[in-house]
Design an enzyme around this catalytic site. Structure first.
Site, PDB file in Angstrom:
ATOM      1  N   ARG A  13     -10.218   1.578   6.915  1.00  0.00           N
ATOM      2  CA  ARG A  13      -9.995   0.135   6.926  1.00  0.00           C
ATOM      3  C   ARG A  13     -11.044  -0.601   7.740  1.00  0.00           C
ATOM      4  NH1 ARG A  13      -4.103  -1.402   8.493  1.00  0.00           N
ATOM      5  NH2 ARG A  13      -3.454   0.664   7.941  1.00  0.00           N
ATOM      6  N   LYS A  33       0.834  -1.217   0.000  1.00  0.00           N
ATOM      7  CA  LYS A  33       0.000   0.000   0.000  1.00  0.00           C
ATOM      8  C   LYS A  33       0.864   1.262   0.000  1.00  0.00           C
ATOM      9  CE  LYS A  33      -2.154  -1.117   3.854  1.00  0.00           C
ATOM     10  NZ  LYS A  33      -1.536  -2.444   4.096  1.00  0.00           N
ATOM     11  N   ARG A  92      11.575  -5.860   5.286  1.00  0.00           N
ATOM     12  CA  ARG A  92      11.269  -4.423   5.175  1.00  0.00           C
ATOM     13  C   ARG A  92      12.194  -3.589   6.058  1.00  0.00           C
ATOM     14  NH1 ARG A  92       5.344  -2.405   5.611  1.00  0.00           N
ATOM     15  NH2 ARG A  92       5.328  -3.759   7.442  1.00  0.00           N
ATOM     16  N   ARG A 108      10.377  -1.888  11.793  1.00  0.00           N
ATOM     17  CA  ARG A 108       9.255  -1.400  12.597  1.00  0.00           C
ATOM     18  C   ARG A 108       9.005  -2.322  13.782  1.00  0.00           C
ATOM     19  NH1 ARG A 108       4.572  -0.187   8.275  1.00  0.00           N
ATOM     20  NH2 ARG A 108       3.398  -1.367   9.839  1.00  0.00           N
TER      21      ARG A 108
HETATM   22  P1  AP5 Z   1       4.763  -1.597   2.026  1.00  0.00           P
HETATM   23  O1  AP5 Z   1       4.591  -0.667   0.863  1.00  0.00           O
HETATM   24  O2  AP5 Z   1       5.409  -1.110   3.266  1.00  0.00           O
HETATM   25  O3  AP5 Z   1       3.374  -2.313   2.370  1.00  0.00           O
HETATM   26  P2  AP5 Z   1       2.117  -1.811   3.182  1.00  0.00           P
HETATM   27  O4  AP5 Z   1       0.932  -2.506   2.581  1.00  0.00           O
HETATM   28  O5  AP5 Z   1       2.103  -0.305   3.222  1.00  0.00           O
HETATM   29  O6  AP5 Z   1       2.468  -2.451   4.580  1.00  0.00           O
HETATM   30  P3  AP5 Z   1       2.190  -2.038   6.068  1.00  0.00           P
HETATM   31  O7  AP5 Z   1       2.774  -3.155   6.900  1.00  0.00           O
HETATM   32  O8  AP5 Z   1       2.679  -0.647   6.322  1.00  0.00           O
HETATM   33  O9  AP5 Z   1       0.649  -2.114   6.176  1.00  0.00           O
HETATM   34  P4  AP5 Z   1      -0.151  -2.186   7.476  1.00  0.00           P
HETATM   35  O10 AP5 Z   1      -1.542  -2.053   6.984  1.00  0.00           O
HETATM   36  O11 AP5 Z   1       0.136  -3.367   8.323  1.00  0.00           O
HETATM   37  O12 AP5 Z   1       0.462  -0.964   8.308  1.00  0.00           O
HETATM   38  P5  AP5 Z   1       0.078   0.568   8.437  1.00  0.00           P
HETATM   39  O13 AP5 Z   1       1.336   1.342   8.501  1.00  0.00           O
HETATM   40  O14 AP5 Z   1      -0.971   1.008   7.471  1.00  0.00           O
HETATM   41  O15 AP5 Z   1       5.589  -2.859   1.443  1.00  0.00           O
HETATM   42  C1  AP5 Z   1       5.981  -3.916   2.273  1.00  0.00           C
HETATM   43  C2  AP5 Z   1       7.423  -4.367   1.995  1.00  0.00           C
HETATM   44  O16 AP5 Z   1       7.459  -5.170   0.824  1.00  0.00           O
HETATM   45  C3  AP5 Z   1       8.405  -3.209   1.730  1.00  0.00           C
HETATM   46  O17 AP5 Z   1       9.631  -3.548   2.329  1.00  0.00           O
HETATM   47  C4  AP5 Z   1       8.518  -3.184   0.203  1.00  0.00           C
HETATM   48  O18 AP5 Z   1       9.751  -2.631  -0.226  1.00  0.00           O
HETATM   49  C5  AP5 Z   1       8.437  -4.693  -0.093  1.00  0.00           C
HETATM   50  N1  AP5 Z   1       7.986  -5.115  -1.431  1.00  0.00           N
HETATM   51  C6  AP5 Z   1       8.444  -6.172  -2.099  1.00  0.00           C
HETATM   52  N2  AP5 Z   1       7.807  -6.330  -3.255  1.00  0.00           N
HETATM   53  C7  AP5 Z   1       6.905  -5.364  -3.305  1.00  0.00           C
HETATM   54  C8  AP5 Z   1       5.936  -5.024  -4.272  1.00  0.00           C
HETATM   55  N3  AP5 Z   1       5.755  -5.689  -5.392  1.00  0.00           N
HETATM   56  N4  AP5 Z   1       5.157  -3.975  -4.014  1.00  0.00           N
HETATM   57  C9  AP5 Z   1       5.318  -3.279  -2.864  1.00  0.00           C
HETATM   58  N5  AP5 Z   1       6.229  -3.558  -1.921  1.00  0.00           N
HETATM   59  C10 AP5 Z   1       7.017  -4.598  -2.140  1.00  0.00           C
HETATM   60  O19 AP5 Z   1      -0.603   0.557   9.884  1.00  0.00           O
HETATM   61  C11 AP5 Z   1       0.140   0.183  11.035  1.00  0.00           C
HETATM   62  C12 AP5 Z   1      -0.788   0.130  12.237  1.00  0.00           C
HETATM   63  O20 AP5 Z   1      -1.360   1.425  12.461  1.00  0.00           O
HETATM   64  C13 AP5 Z   1      -1.988  -0.818  12.095  1.00  0.00           C
HETATM   65  O21 AP5 Z   1      -1.667  -2.156  12.445  1.00  0.00           O
HETATM   66  C14 AP5 Z   1      -2.979  -0.173  13.072  1.00  0.00           C
HETATM   67  O22 AP5 Z   1      -2.675  -0.489  14.412  1.00  0.00           O
HETATM   68  C15 AP5 Z   1      -2.713   1.324  12.867  1.00  0.00           C
HETATM   69  N6  AP5 Z   1      -3.588   1.929  11.844  1.00  0.00           N
HETATM   70  C16 AP5 Z   1      -3.195   2.464  10.648  1.00  0.00           C
HETATM   71  N7  AP5 Z   1      -4.264   2.931   9.960  1.00  0.00           N
HETATM   72  C17 AP5 Z   1      -5.353   2.684  10.735  1.00  0.00           C
HETATM   73  C18 AP5 Z   1      -6.751   2.914  10.561  1.00  0.00           C
HETATM   74  N8  AP5 Z   1      -7.255   3.470   9.454  1.00  0.00           N
HETATM   75  N9  AP5 Z   1      -7.578   2.508  11.547  1.00  0.00           N
HETATM   76  C19 AP5 Z   1      -7.114   1.940  12.674  1.00  0.00           C
HETATM   77  N10 AP5 Z   1      -5.798   1.680  12.903  1.00  0.00           N
HETATM   78  C20 AP5 Z   1      -4.921   2.056  11.948  1.00  0.00           C
END
Ligand code: AP5
Length: 211
Positions: free
Chosen positions: A89, A15, A125, A157
């Site tokens: 989400r 994402k 990552r 992280r």
């Molecule tokens: P990356 O681009 O980092 O993936 P991502 O989907 O953004 O992963 P996240 O782990 O950040 O998602 P998440 O939903 O768990 O966490 P978030 O920060 O939103 O890519 C992943 C890795 O793969 C990278 O190293 C990349 O380089 C690699 N890769 C390899 N091949 C790839 C390819 N083809 N494409 C892309 N990447 C590739 O949220 C964290 C926490 O915050 C949540 O658990 C929750 O507690 C809280 N939170 C956030 N938003 C909310 C909300 N709306 N409501 C409630 N709680 C929330």
């Protein structure tokens, strides 16, 4: 019409990686709730203190806190066009988005990646304190351990542990898949195969938005 794009997918589906590129390409703002929440945690402010425990255990931060955090940014996003990454989400967050600022998405991109690939991505990552994302093999920085963009040190992280990733995946199935089904009924969802290196996946994401 300005794009109002929501990017949805399980943890580490890409994402953040693809939202940032989409926002650059289409000259849109990029709002990532995970990055915003991590900044509050780093600042040790009231919201960060409340959110930290939920994040560390792989649970979602309560809807009201997240909606409150975004505040006026949501209204600006609805007006100006945006890529929303990690928000909404839950169905309740989508309803707040619609009811409070009249935001309905023009496109919802759902990244599909098998669980074993997600686990590998999380293990590899690396991120900088400002949220720029790398992977040790799929998307390495030019200099090991250093962010290409701002020269800051890269690290892992705290929620990227094997135990937490299982919980984050369970939460995705429980709370976010119903949201995808809701947007499906509105006819705005494109499912994108997220397997491959970012340069292979991004053209599929872009094509989904252009279609
Ligand atoms: P990356 O681009 O980092 O993936 P991502 O989907 O953004 O992963 P996240 O782990 O950040 O998602 P998440 O939903 O768990 O966490 P978030 O920060 O939103 O890519 C992943 C890795 O793969 C990278 O190293 C990349 O380089 C690699 N890769 C390899 N091949 C790839 C390819 N083809 N494409 C892309 N990447 C590739 O949220 C964290 C926490 O915050 C949540 O658990 C929750 O507690 C809280 N939170 C956030 N938003 C909310 C909300 N709306 N409501 C409630 N709680 C929330």
């Amino acid at each position: 019409m300005k794009h109002r794009i929501i990017v949805i997918g399980p943890p580490a589906s890409g994402k953040g990686t693809h939202s940032e590129r989409l926002a650059d390409d289409l000259e849109l703002d990029h709002v990532a709730t995970g990055d915003l929440l991590r900044q509050h945690v780093a600042d040790h402010d009231e919201l960060g203190t409340k959110a930290e425990g939920f994040m560390a255990h792989g649970e979602l931060v309560p809807d009201d806190l997240v909606v409150q955090m975004l505040g006026e940014q949501l209204a600006e996003a609805a007006e100006a066009g945006v890529v929303l990454d990690g928000f909404p989400r839950t169905v309740a967050q989508a309803e707040a988005l619609r009811d409070e600022v009249g935001f309905e998405p023009t496109d919802v991109v759902v990244l599909e990646v098998p669980e074993e690939v997600l686990v590998d991505r999380i293990a590899g990552r690396r991120t900088c304190p400002d949220g720029h994302v790398y992977h040790v093999t799929a998307n390495p920085p030019a200099e090991e351990g250093i962010c290409d963009v701002d020269g800051k040190p890269l690290g892992q992280r705290p929620d990227d542990t094997p135990e937490t990733i299982r919980q984050r995946l369970a939460v995705y199935h429980r709370d976010t898949e119903p949201l995808v089904r809701r947007y499906d009924r509105q006819g705005v969802v494109s499912r994108v195969d997220g397997v491959g290196v970012p340069d292979e996946v991004y053209p599929r994401v872009r094509a989904a938005v252009d279609a």
